[in-house]
Design a protein around this motif. Sequence first.
Motif, PDB file in Angstrom:
ATOM      1  N   GLU A 118       0.830  -1.197   0.000  1.00 35.30           N
ATOM      2  CA  GLU A 118       0.000   0.000   0.000  1.00 35.30           C
ATOM      3  C   GLU A 118       0.869   1.254   0.000  1.00 35.30           C
ATOM      4  OE1 GLU A 118      -3.390   2.509   0.090  1.00 35.30           O
ATOM      5  OE2 GLU A 118      -3.025   0.442  -0.556  1.00 35.30           O
ATOM      6  N   ALA A 119       1.971   1.214   0.743  1.00 35.56           N
ATOM      7  CA  ALA A 119       2.902   2.351   0.740  1.00 35.56           C
ATOM      8  C   ALA A 119       3.441   2.578  -0.670  1.00 35.56           C
ATOM      9  CB  ALA A 119       4.044   2.104   1.723  1.00 35.56           C
ATOM     10  N   GLY A 120       3.776   1.484  -1.360  1.00 36.99           N
ATOM     11  CA  GLY A 120       4.248   1.598  -2.734  1.00 36.99           C
ATOM     12  C   GLY A 120       3.195   2.174  -3.653  1.00 36.99           C
ATOM     13  N   ASN A 121       1.940   1.758  -3.445  1.00 37.30           N
ATOM     14  CA  ASN A 121       0.841   2.278  -4.255  1.00 37.30           C
ATOM     15  C   ASN A 121       0.661   3.785  -4.077  1.00 37.30           C
ATOM     16  OD1 ASN A 121       0.297  -0.306  -5.192  1.00 37.30           O
ATOM     17  ND2 ASN A 121      -1.299  -0.697  -3.669  1.00 37.30           N
ATOM     18  N   ARG A 122       1.025   4.268  -2.898  1.00 39.20           N
ATOM     19  CA  ARG A 122       0.898   5.705  -2.616  1.00 39.20           C
ATOM     20  C   ARG A 122       2.168   6.479  -2.942  1.00 39.20           C
ATOM     21  NH1 ARG A 122      -2.666   6.322   3.005  1.00 39.20           N
ATOM     22  NH2 ARG A 122      -4.090   4.581   2.633  1.00 39.20           N
ATOM     23  N   GLY A 123       3.141   5.796  -3.502  1.00 37.86           N
ATOM     24  CA  GLY A 123       4.380   6.471  -3.877  1.00 37.86           C
ATOM     25  C   GLY A 123       5.283   6.807  -2.715  1.00 37.86           C
ATOM     26  N   ILE A 124       5.125   6.108  -1.603  1.00 35.39           N
ATOM     27  CA  ILE A 124       5.948   6.368  -0.418  1.00 35.39           C
ATOM     28  C   ILE A 124       7.255   5.581  -0.526  1.00 35.39           C
ATOM     29  CG2 ILE A 124       6.095   6.100   2.090  1.00 35.39           C
ATOM     30  CD1 ILE A 124       3.040   6.381   2.177  1.00 35.39           C
ATOM     31  N   VAL A 173       8.914   2.910   5.404  1.00 35.53           N
ATOM     32  CA  VAL A 173       7.772   3.225   4.532  1.00 35.53           C
ATOM     33  C   VAL A 173       6.447   2.943   5.237  1.00 35.53           C
ATOM     34  CG1 VAL A 173       9.085   2.873   2.412  1.00 35.53           C
ATOM     35  CG2 VAL A 173       7.802   0.961   3.366  1.00 35.53           C
ATOM     36  N   VAL A 174       6.413   1.911   6.093  1.00 37.23           N
ATOM     37  CA  VAL A 174       5.176   1.614   6.826  1.00 37.23           C
ATOM     38  C   VAL A 174       4.877   2.726   7.825  1.00 37.23           C
ATOM     39  CG1 VAL A 174       4.123   0.054   8.518  1.00 37.23           C
ATOM     40  CG2 VAL A 174       5.223  -0.879   6.488  1.00 37.23           C
ATOM     41  N   GLU A 175       5.907   3.217   8.504  1.00 33.63           N
ATOM     42  CA  GLU A 175       5.707   4.328   9.438  1.00 33.63           C
ATOM     43  C   GLU A 175       5.149   5.549   8.708  1.00 33.63           C
ATOM     44  OE1 GLU A 175       9.392   5.075  11.385  1.00 33.63           O
ATOM     45  OE2 GLU A 175       9.264   3.322  12.686  1.00 33.63           O
ATOM     46  N   GLN A 176       5.698   5.828   7.525  1.00 36.41           N
ATOM     47  CA  GLN A 176       5.198   6.969   6.744  1.00 36.41           C
ATOM     48  C   GLN A 176       3.750   6.736   6.311  1.00 36.41           C
ATOM     49  OE1 GLN A 176       7.924   9.034   3.869  1.00 36.41           O
ATOM     50  NE2 GLN A 176       9.148   7.196   4.177  1.00 36.41           N
ATOM     51  N   LEU A 177       3.449   5.505   5.932  1.00 35.32           N
ATOM     52  CA  LEU A 177       2.086   5.166   5.515  1.00 35.32           C
ATOM     53  C   LEU A 177       1.099   5.405   6.646  1.00 35.32           C
ATOM     54  CD1 LEU A 177      -0.014   3.829   3.613  1.00 35.32           C
ATOM     55  CD2 LEU A 177       0.705   1.624   4.574  1.00 35.32           C
ATOM     56  N   VAL A 232      -5.249   3.087  13.944  1.00 38.60           N
ATOM     57  CA  VAL A 232      -5.309   3.427  12.516  1.00 38.60           C
ATOM     58  C   VAL A 232      -4.684   2.310  11.685  1.00 38.60           C
ATOM     59  CG1 VAL A 232      -4.369   4.986  10.750  1.00 38.60           C
ATOM     60  CG2 VAL A 232      -5.384   5.921  12.839  1.00 38.60           C
ATOM     61  N   ALA A 233      -3.543   1.799  12.140  1.00 35.09           N
ATOM     62  CA  ALA A 233      -2.857   0.729  11.421  1.00 35.09           C
ATOM     63  C   ALA A 233      -3.704  -0.537  11.371  1.00 35.09           C
ATOM     64  CB  ALA A 233      -1.506   0.437  12.079  1.00 35.09           C
ATOM     65  N   ARG A 234      -4.305  -0.897  12.495  1.00 33.15           N
ATOM     66  CA  ARG A 234      -5.150  -2.103  12.522  1.00 33.15           C
ATOM     67  C   ARG A 234      -6.345  -1.946  11.589  1.00 33.15           C
ATOM     68  NH1 ARG A 234      -3.579  -2.057  18.072  1.00 33.15           N
ATOM     69  NH2 ARG A 234      -5.378  -0.780  18.655  1.00 33.15           N
ATOM     70  N   ASN A 235      -6.945  -0.777  11.594  1.00 33.14           N
ATOM     71  CA  ASN A 235      -8.089  -0.538  10.710  1.00 33.14           C
ATOM     72  C   ASN A 235      -7.678  -0.601   9.243  1.00 33.14           C
ATOM     73  OD1 ASN A 235      -9.695  -0.151  12.969  1.00 33.14           O
ATOM     74  ND2 ASN A 235      -9.619   2.082  12.876  1.00 33.14           N
ATOM     75  N   LEU A 236      -6.500  -0.043   8.947  1.00 32.59           N
ATOM     76  CA  LEU A 236      -6.022  -0.048   7.571  1.00 32.59           C
ATOM     77  C   LEU A 236      -5.732  -1.466   7.101  1.00 32.59           C
ATOM     78  CD1 LEU A 236      -5.146   1.499   5.065  1.00 32.59           C
ATOM     79  CD2 LEU A 236      -2.879   1.794   6.110  1.00 32.59           C
ATOM     80  N   VAL A 237      -5.072  -2.247   7.943  1.00 35.48           N
ATOM     81  CA  VAL A 237      -4.791  -3.641   7.589  1.00 35.48           C
ATOM     82  C   VAL A 237      -6.086  -4.407   7.348  1.00 35.48           C
ATOM     83  CG1 VAL A 237      -3.934  -5.842   8.475  1.00 35.48           C
ATOM     84  CG2 VAL A 237      -2.541  -3.801   8.706  1.00 35.48           C
TER      85      VAL A 237
END
Length: 250
Positions: A118-124, A173-177, A232-237
């Motif tokens: 997902e981070a890659g998809n967002r260009g992070i 990248v996950v932290e940035q996401l 937020v992370a749990r919801n996103l996953v």
Amino acid sequence: MIKKLLTGVSMAALLFGASACGESDGSNSGSGGSESSGAASTSPSANAAPKPDVADVPDVVAEVNGEEIPKDEFVATYEGQFQQMAMQAQQTGQPVDQDKLKQQTAKSMIDNEILVQEAGNRGIEATDKQIDQTLQRLVKQNGMKSTDQLFAALKKQGMNKEDVMPQIEHQVVVEQLIADEAGNIQPTEQELRKLYEQTKAQQGGSGSKIPPFEKVKPQLKQQAVSQKESQVARNLVSDLREKADIKNHL
């Protein structure tokens, strides 16, 4: 014991921390196989520490949207998790349930791969500066003096620098996401005081003296932000799992 690599933001509890100590919900999203845990346990010998059993691990542990999680990456992560659980087992006398731990480790690696994608998809992307900052933070968290000392300690745990650096990049990248998803979190005074009272109640029986609210307010703010980012992370996953094509071959 070196603290887990995914320590930043909220990832310790969400991913690898949860895989070592938490309960897997056994759910499986996407068009994949089962992620239910096995029932077998491996009891530590009375005369020797238990050893990780990876004989039944397939060459490809899982696939996430076509991206493979190979055996060698899984084994490196699993052995680190097993080492920590085995140390607890020796202290508590409770055997390590290796089937369950394998499934929990696989789940956490799948979740992490989902977030990295997902981070890659967002260009992070992770910059060299961000990677170095994360390394320095790990050095400090583990009470060491240099990255060389950190890598030497990790090598003793079976993790070479070549294995560690991709994980560091993924962590960045996950932290940035998660920061991107969470936005600018500003805990209220009321939330911080509530957290302070909860902390006092939890430590009340230990006999330790709790510093005044104003003195620990910066730490409370950091803790409150971390808790919100964890959610937020749990919801996103959870959301991403519903859309992902996941195959767990373990």
